[in-house]
Design an enzyme around this catalytic site. Structure first.
Site, short mmCIF file in Angstrom:
data_model
loop_
_atom_site.label_atom_id
_atom_site.label_comp_id
_atom_site.label_asym_id
_atom_site.label_seq_id
_atom_site.Cartn_x
_atom_site.Cartn_y
_atom_site.Cartn_z
N ASN A 11 0.77 -1.51 0.30
CA ASN A 11 0.36 -0.30 -0.02
C ASN A 11 1.08 0.74 0.18
OD1 ASN A 11 -1.72 2.20 0.56
ND2 ASN A 11 -2.56 1.51 2.82
N LYS A 13 0.18 4.30 0.16
CA LYS A 13 -0.41 5.48 0.28
C LYS A 13 -0.65 6.58 -0.85
CE LYS A 13 -0.32 3.17 4.52
NZ LYS A 13 -0.01 3.03 6.60
N HIS A 97 -9.50 1.78 5.21
CA HIS A 97 -8.55 1.52 5.83
C HIS A 97 -8.17 2.30 7.22
CE1 HIS A 97 -4.21 2.47 6.71
NE2 HIS A 97 -3.76 1.43 5.50
P1 13P Z 1 3.16 0.27 7.96
O1 13P Z 1 3.97 -0.91 7.01
O2 13P Z 1 4.57 1.40 7.27
O3 13P Z 1 3.14 0.04 8.84
O4 13P Z 1 1.69 0.79 7.22
C1 13P Z 1 0.94 -0.12 7.78
C2 13P Z 1 -0.61 -0.04 6.52
O5 13P Z 1 -0.78 0.63 7.06
C3 13P Z 1 -1.23 -0.45 5.26
O6 13P Z 1 -1.82 -0.21 4.78
#
Ligand code: 13P
Length: 256
Positions: A11, A13, A97
């Site tokens: 992900n 983001k 999420h």
């Molecule tokens: P991290 O691996 O950066 O902690 O993020 C996890 C996450 O939110 C995946 O959707």
């Protein structure tokens, strides 16, 4: 015991321009493009779906989106529909999420509408559930997870359930470097599976993948992935760089 193929999803983001995403995917394909024993999904931002999708076409790595709107089309400025994602050959979509729940006030009911819309459009939802630190400390973890899961899956029939992926992401472990202990994670994963058994029956529930998410890194992945009900990872930070992403995929391949 049913053996479930592990799934590693990145992900990204709100990171990476389309060009940066293409560079990362090229590296990834060189390293793990022929991997058959782990399902790999990359979820770039909307602006990189098309360029990444073109690169992934004909490969074993699948494309996922990070969100979508439940309506088919219409006056929803800034939103993207399931149909639009399908047109770019996305196969997965992350829904619910914790960042959507907390920063964009998404409710379980709204997330449920998205889950239904995704399934109707042959998109596999990756439904995220997980408790905050305050909820864990007050002993509410299982209750919170149960509410999010049951509300998120309301109206999902046994026929479409096999397309689901669930991700357990304790909010306090996301981007914090604080990973859940294997015992904490396994306890919630087993609980989620027991809820899936009640909803969809044993055979379907045994086939569904439940991913762990929250500071998963190459160093902690082997132990997490060795747990009976941890079927892969939803990776944030460590999926932004090909070396760590590849190591996580290899850890999943090595996990029994
Ligand atoms: P991290 O691996 O950066 O902690 O993020 C996890 C996450 O939110 C995946 O959707």
């Amino acid at each position: 015991m049913t053996s479930r193929k592990k799934l590693i999803a990145g992900n990204w983001k709100m990171n990476k321009t389309s060009a940066d995403a293409v560079t990362l995917v090229k590296d990834l394909l060189l390293e793990v493009g022929k991997t058959t024993d782990v399902d790999i999904v990359v979820c770039p931002p909307f602006t990189a779906l098309e360029s990444v999708g073109k690169l992934l076409n004909g490969t074993l790595v699948k494309l996922g989106a990070q969100n979508m709107h439940p309506e088919k089309n219409g006056a929803f400025t800034g939103e993207i529909s399931a149909e639009m994602l399908r047109a770019l050959y996305a196969g997965y979509v992350i829904l619910g999420h914790s960042e959507r729940r907390s920063y964009f006030a998404e409710s379980d009911a709204f997330i449920n509408q998205k889950v239904i819309a995704a399934l109707k459009n042959q998109l596999r939802p990756i439904l995220c559930v997980g408790e905050t630190l305050a909820e864990r400390e007050s002993g509410a973890t299982l209750k919170v997870v149960q509410t999010q899961l049951e509300a998120g899956l309301e109206g999902v029939g046994k026929d479409l359930a096999p397309s689901l992926v669930i991700a357990y992401e304790p909010v306090w472990a996301i981007g914090t470097g604080k990973v859940a202990t294997t015992a904490q994670a396994q306890e919630v994963h087993a609980f989620i599976r027991s809820l899936l058994v009640k909803l969809f029956g044993e055979p379907v529930a045994q086939k569904l993948r439940i991913l762990y998410g929250g500071s998963m890194k190459p160093a902690n992945a082997p132990e997490l992935l060795a747990q009976a009900d941890i079927d892969g990872g939803l990776i944030g930070g460590a999926s932004l760089e090909s070396r760590s992403f590849v190591e996580l995929i290899r850890a999943a391949a090595a996990a029994k």
